[in-house]
Design a protein around this motif. Sequence first.
Motif, short mmCIF file in Angstrom:
data_model
loop_
_atom_site.label_atom_id
_atom_site.label_comp_id
_atom_site.label_asym_id
_atom_site.label_seq_id
_atom_site.Cartn_x
_atom_site.Cartn_y
_atom_site.Cartn_z
N HIS A 1 -18.05 44.55 -10.12
CA HIS A 1 -18.55 43.18 -10.02
C HIS A 1 -20.04 43.15 -9.64
CE1 HIS A 1 -14.14 41.65 -9.29
NE2 HIS A 1 -14.25 42.44 -10.33
N ASP B 1 -18.42 37.74 -11.67
CA ASP B 1 -17.81 37.67 -10.33
C ASP B 1 -18.60 38.57 -9.38
OD1 ASP B 1 -16.93 39.89 -11.68
OD2 ASP B 1 -14.80 39.37 -11.59
N GLU C 1 -12.75 37.15 -6.96
CA GLU C 1 -11.87 37.39 -8.11
C GLU C 1 -10.68 38.24 -7.72
OE1 GLU C 1 -9.75 38.77 -11.27
OE2 GLU C 1 -10.90 40.20 -10.10
N GLU C 2 -10.88 39.16 -6.75
CA GLU C 2 -9.84 40.14 -6.41
C GLU C 2 -8.73 39.50 -5.57
OE1 GLU C 2 -9.64 42.99 -7.71
OE2 GLU C 2 -11.65 43.68 -8.24
N CYS D 1 -14.87 47.80 -8.58
CA CYS D 1 -14.38 47.20 -9.83
C CYS D 1 -15.53 46.91 -10.80
CB CYS D 1 -13.58 45.93 -9.54
SG CYS D 1 -12.47 45.45 -10.87
N HIS E 1 -16.49 42.00 -18.32
CA HIS E 1 -16.05 43.01 -17.36
C HIS E 1 -16.52 44.38 -17.82
CE1 HIS E 1 -13.94 44.75 -14.03
NE2 HIS E 1 -13.43 43.59 -13.69
N GLU F 1 -6.68 38.76 -14.24
CA GLU F 1 -8.09 38.36 -14.12
C GLU F 1 -8.12 36.85 -13.96
OE1 GLU F 1 -11.43 39.77 -14.28
OE2 GLU F 1 -11.81 37.64 -14.06
ZN LIG Z 1 -12.74 43.14 -11.68
#
Ligand SMILES: [Zn+2]
Length: 391
Positions: A105, A78, A138-139, A103, A163, A331
């Motif tokens: 990404h 992502d 994704e968030e 995060c 991840h 997720e």
């Molecule tokens: Zn994430």
Amino acid sequence: MAVNIRPEIQDIENTIISTRRDIHQHPELAFEEHRTAKLVADHLESLGIDVQTGVGKTGVVGILKGKNTGKTIALRADMDALPMQETSDVPYKSKNDGVMHACGHDGHTAMLLGAAEILSKNREKLNGTVKFLFQPAEEGQGGARYMIKDGALEGVDEVYGIHLWNYQEFGTLGVKPGPIMAAADLFEITIHGKGGHGATPQGTKDAVVISSHLVQTLQTIVSRNTNPIESTVVTIGQINGGYNFNIIADTVNMKGTARAYTEENRQLIKTRMAEVIKGTEQIFSCKIDFDYEDGYPPTINDPDAADTLLNAAQKIVGEGAGYPYLSMGGEDFSYMLQEVPGCFFLVGSSPMNREPLSVPHHCSHFDIDERALLVGSSVYLQIVEDLLMKG
Ligand SMILES: [Zn+2]
Ligand SMILES: [Zn+2]
């Protein structure tokens, strides 16, 4: 702890790390990943990989066809960042005010590009096709769904998602069959009572008293209705209501989230919430609005794909591969796993010399141990080799 970074990946360490830092400095929010998407598309094109842009709005798909036919394996990263200000003072600090890769990404994208670079040079050994999925949003906005709608998973036999995981140290990798991330739902409850003077409760329906009763009772869904062996969460995160110390409130609004690892528990929570709210209406003869919104479904790994991943991971991190540090986070890779079998896995990345829990995801001083990027790229490479380069 012995970590065996693949030598081809070690050779391009500088590229992988500088790509991550470049993206980190230029974070973009959900569905606004234009610069990132261009960087990805240009990089893939320079490697001779077929590129599709605008897949799921700002997503990018790279397709690498092997010399021989075989399975199609998709690898997903992502690309989006979060609406928050970076507070640490690293040289690659975010240049976009109020936007930050908190995060990891940025790292996911860099790791997948690293794996793509090596795989593109080994096309003639490939019995099948690799699809590289660079996903937006994704968030919270479920970019995965948009990519699926635009055909990103067409013809795909298995899908793997990565991840970075600051709750685990470098040299570890978390994977398990079955649920690995939770369903993340939202709800809103509005109590309609009857206000009045704070000294004259008779004849009123105090929305504050009703709400305090409801907050307590909703907690019994987790403690008394769901199986204690299976994790669930009901959180009321926000309460608003009332006017002053001497006024009985007529309305209280509450917002919260419910988390579960299985679809069954998710349904159980939803049903019990509705029942508890209905009962509360009767007890206090008031009206309560209840709005429950399904968020991301639980992320559930296919047992065979989890096995494939564990095997590949053991070749890279040895004993470091094992049961993940689980969280009740959601997720949207879960949508991909509803379409095709696959596996989501967590690469230990807590910053060097820091306690694993001291630099959590979504915090303003988030950063990673960049050596983890090499682990992620190596595992991606290993999965493809194990699945498409045998014999
Ligand atoms: Zn994430
Ligand atoms: Zn996140």
